[in-house]
Motif scaffolding. Structure first.
Motif, short mmCIF file in Angstrom:
data_model
loop_
_atom_site.label_atom_id
_atom_site.label_comp_id
_atom_site.label_asym_id
_atom_site.label_seq_id
_atom_site.Cartn_x
_atom_site.Cartn_y
_atom_site.Cartn_z
N ARG A 1 1.19 -1.28 -0.54
CA ARG A 1 -0.36 0.53 -0.08
C ARG A 1 0.74 1.13 0.10
NH1 ARG A 1 -4.70 -2.50 -0.57
NH2 ARG A 1 -5.42 -3.96 0.44
N GLU A 2 0.02 2.28 -0.02
CA GLU A 2 0.67 3.32 -0.23
C GLU A 2 0.20 4.61 1.16
OE1 GLU A 2 3.24 5.55 -3.05
OE2 GLU A 2 2.35 4.32 -4.56
N LEU A 3 0.73 5.78 1.53
CA LEU A 3 -0.05 6.43 2.45
C LEU A 3 1.03 7.41 3.37
CD1 LEU A 3 0.39 5.61 6.21
CD2 LEU A 3 -0.88 3.58 5.54
N ASP A 4 0.50 8.62 3.09
CA ASP A 4 0.99 9.58 3.80
C ASP A 4 1.41 9.24 5.54
OD1 ASP A 4 0.84 10.66 1.86
OD2 ASP A 4 -0.96 12.09 2.49
N VAL A 5 2.91 9.24 5.99
CA VAL A 5 2.85 9.42 6.91
C VAL A 5 3.76 10.35 7.63
CG1 VAL A 5 4.91 8.05 8.61
CG2 VAL A 5 3.87 6.54 6.62
N MET A 6 3.76 10.71 8.87
CA MET A 6 4.58 12.60 9.86
C MET A 6 5.76 11.39 10.09
SD MET A 6 2.34 14.53 8.36
CE MET A 6 3.74 15.92 9.55
N VAL A 7 6.86 11.84 10.16
CA VAL A 7 8.50 12.12 10.11
C VAL A 7 8.20 12.63 10.59
CG1 VAL A 7 10.56 11.12 10.00
CG2 VAL A 7 8.15 9.88 8.28
N GLY A 8 8.93 13.82 11.86
CA GLY A 8 8.71 14.72 11.95
C GLY A 8 7.55 15.62 12.20
N ALA A 9 8.21 17.20 11.44
CA ALA A 9 6.57 18.24 10.80
C ALA A 9 7.22 17.64 9.08
CB ALA A 9 7.36 18.91 11.05
N ALA A 10 7.37 16.35 8.66
CA ALA A 10 7.34 16.02 6.82
C ALA A 10 6.13 14.99 7.57
CB ALA A 10 8.50 15.79 7.11
N ARG A 11 5.63 15.10 5.81
CA ARG A 11 4.62 14.18 5.76
C ARG A 11 5.09 13.73 4.20
NH1 ARG A 11 -0.70 13.83 6.74
NH2 ARG A 11 -1.10 15.97 6.54
#
Length: 130
Positions: A93-103
């Protein structure tokens, strides 16, 4: 005419591919670059020697995000048993992940629903501290 190489992608790993895990993603070449830690919505299931994630819902799954090359992505697909017809052990699958302040748009390997019947969930959402 040869196709140009596909761009590097990000992958969210939550089980044995995490740093120090039995399939530590650092063993692949070229070595994936760790971007940071992340959390996704989902439920983590204990499948014995490794976990499986079902995406969505109220739960949270803890993991790490890495930048990987197309060659490493192919190797990860093999490890996770991804099949083009959706019948494999995992679904990509593909999805948006928050890594610190970056999506970041990330690949995530979701367990095939048929594999979790009778399996217990990992309430912490963290495979390393089950």
């Amino acid at each position: 005419m040869p196709q140009p190489p596909l761009a590097d992608r990000h992958v969210f790993v939550y089980g044995t591919l995490r740093a120090g895990g039995s399939n530590d993603i650092a063993r692949y070449h070229p070595r994936p670059q760790r971007v940071g830690d992340g959390v996704i919505a989902g439920t983590l299931y204990d499948l014995g020697p490794y976990p499986g994630a079902v995406l969505g819902g109220e739960g949270r799954i803890v993991g790490e995000v890495y930048r990987v090359t197309q060659d490493v992505e192919v190797e990860l697909d093999l490890l996770e048993g991804v099949m083009a017809d959706g019948s494999g052990e995992y679904l990509k699958r593909e999805l948006d992940v928050m890594v610190g302040a970056a999506r970041l748009r990330c690949l995530v390997y979701e367990i095939h629903p048929s594999r979790i019947e009778g399996r217990r969930s990992i309430d912490s959402g963290d495979w390393l501290i089950r």
